[in-house]
Design an enzyme around this catalytic site. Structure first.
Site, mmCIF file in Angstrom:
data_model
loop_
_atom_site.group_PDB
_atom_site.id
_atom_site.type_symbol
_atom_site.label_atom_id
_atom_site.label_comp_id
_atom_site.label_asym_id
_atom_site.label_seq_id
_atom_site.Cartn_x
_atom_site.Cartn_y
_atom_site.Cartn_z
ATOM 1 N N GLU A 1 42.199 36.995 36.683
ATOM 2 C CA GLU A 1 43.058 35.803 36.596
ATOM 3 C C GLU A 1 44.124 35.975 35.525
ATOM 4 O O GLU A 1 45.280 35.600 35.718
ATOM 5 C CB GLU A 1 42.214 34.568 36.280
ATOM 6 C CG GLU A 1 41.362 34.109 37.454
ATOM 7 C CD GLU A 1 40.461 32.940 37.120
ATOM 8 O OE1 GLU A 1 40.072 32.225 38.057
ATOM 9 O OE2 GLU A 1 40.132 32.735 35.940
ATOM 10 N N GLY B 1 33.867 30.628 36.429
ATOM 11 C CA GLY B 1 33.419 31.322 37.641
ATOM 12 C C GLY B 1 33.391 32.830 37.465
ATOM 13 O O GLY B 1 33.108 33.567 38.415
ATOM 14 N N LYS C 1 39.311 29.377 30.667
ATOM 15 C CA LYS C 1 39.039 29.761 32.048
ATOM 16 C C LYS C 1 37.878 30.751 32.065
ATOM 17 O O LYS C 1 37.506 31.301 31.046
ATOM 18 C CB LYS C 1 40.282 30.393 32.700
ATOM 19 C CG LYS C 1 41.331 29.339 33.043
ATOM 20 C CD LYS C 1 42.543 29.900 33.757
ATOM 21 C CE LYS C 1 42.253 30.700 35.008
ATOM 22 N NZ LYS C 1 41.458 29.975 36.022
ATOM 23 N N ASP D 1 38.935 25.441 33.322
ATOM 24 C CA ASP D 1 37.748 24.705 32.866
ATOM 25 C C ASP D 1 38.114 23.664 31.822
ATOM 26 O O ASP D 1 37.486 22.610 31.751
ATOM 27 C CB ASP D 1 36.715 25.693 32.325
ATOM 28 C CG ASP D 1 36.307 26.674 33.405
ATOM 29 O OD1 ASP D 1 35.822 26.215 34.453
ATOM 30 O OD2 ASP D 1 36.523 27.889 33.237
#
Ligand SMILES: O=C[C@H](O)[C@H](O)[C@H](O)COP(=O)(O)O
Length: 237
Positions: free
Chosen positions: A105, A99, A96, A86
């Protein structure tokens, strides 16, 4: 060229790093999805790789594209993880989790020899923080956890509104791990490494979206072409 074409270009450049026999971490999001699709085309043409997906969405995409999958219980390391972000700063620290996939991740990125971040160049920022920082939390005791997060913010010199993330249906967003996400509008994070450490020390925080020292390189696609930025390793690393 539109944003989606730029994302695909970045994904295609990262794919050039993939070799036969590699074990790959497969990121989540609209940019990582391009990578999975392009990888699927190479697999169909004979490339032998195996991937660990970072979300149920990516698992479904990879299966649809014919990319063979495994888990971190079956392989002892990953060669490369390719994932979106992001925000990316010049030290290749990341935000990040836009989502909601930050936990898996980060586990997958940490198990990888290299993490290649792929993005359109609007994700490149001088200082992290304009994008709301996702903090994945346990629903139990959320009031106490929020107070501890606010204290950590104050100690690290940042502040801002926090909100429990909702899904498109208006209900609380639940991660693949069954947790909730609090998004914090911090504006500027001057010292992301200290904030990352402070958030990680809070018992109700499962994980946060600051990825510090994990990205090895970033592939940024923009109107002027593709830029590949390598992380400068600190001395002794
Ligand atoms: O949880 C989601 C991930 O961290 C994504 O990689 C991140 O939000 C970037 O997604 P996109 O490529 O769709 O901008």
């Amino acid at each position: 060229m539109n944003m989606d074409q730029l994302k695909r270009q970045a994904a295609a450049r990262a794919l050039e790093e993939v070799r036969d026999g590699m074990q790959l971490g497969l990121g989540t999001g609209s940019t990582a999805k391009h990578f999975v699709e392009l990888l699927g085309e190479r697999v169909a043409a004979g490339l032998k790789v195996i991937g660990v997906p970072t979300s149920e969405q990516t698992r479904a995409d990879a299966e649809r594209c014919g990319v063979p999958l495994t888990t971190l219980d079956e392989v002892d390391h990953l060669d490369i993880t390719v994932d979106g972000a992001d925000e990316i700063d010049p030290a290749l620290n990341l935000i990040k989790g836009g989502g909601g996939a930050l936990l898996r991740e980060k586990i997958v990125a940490a198990a990888s020899d290299r993490m290649i971040v792929i993005a359109d160049d609007t994700k490149w920022v001088p200082t992290l923080g304009k994008f709301p920082l996702p903090v994945e939390v346990i629903p139990f005791g959320l009031g106490a956890t929020r107070r501890a997060i606010e204290k950590a913010f104050a100690e690290c010199g940042v502040s801002g509104q926090m909100a429990v993330r909702k899904g498109k249906d208006g209900h609380v967003f639940v991660t693949d791990g069954g947790h909730w996400i609090v998004d914090a509008q911090l504006g500027r994070i001057e010292d992301p490494a200290s904030l990352a450490k402070a958030l990680s020390a809070i018992p109700g925080v499962v994980e946060h979206g600051l990825f510090i020292g994990l990205a090895s390189s970033a592939v940024l696609a923009g109107a002027e072409g593709i830029r590949v930025i390598e992380r400068r390793k600190p001395k002794g690393d």
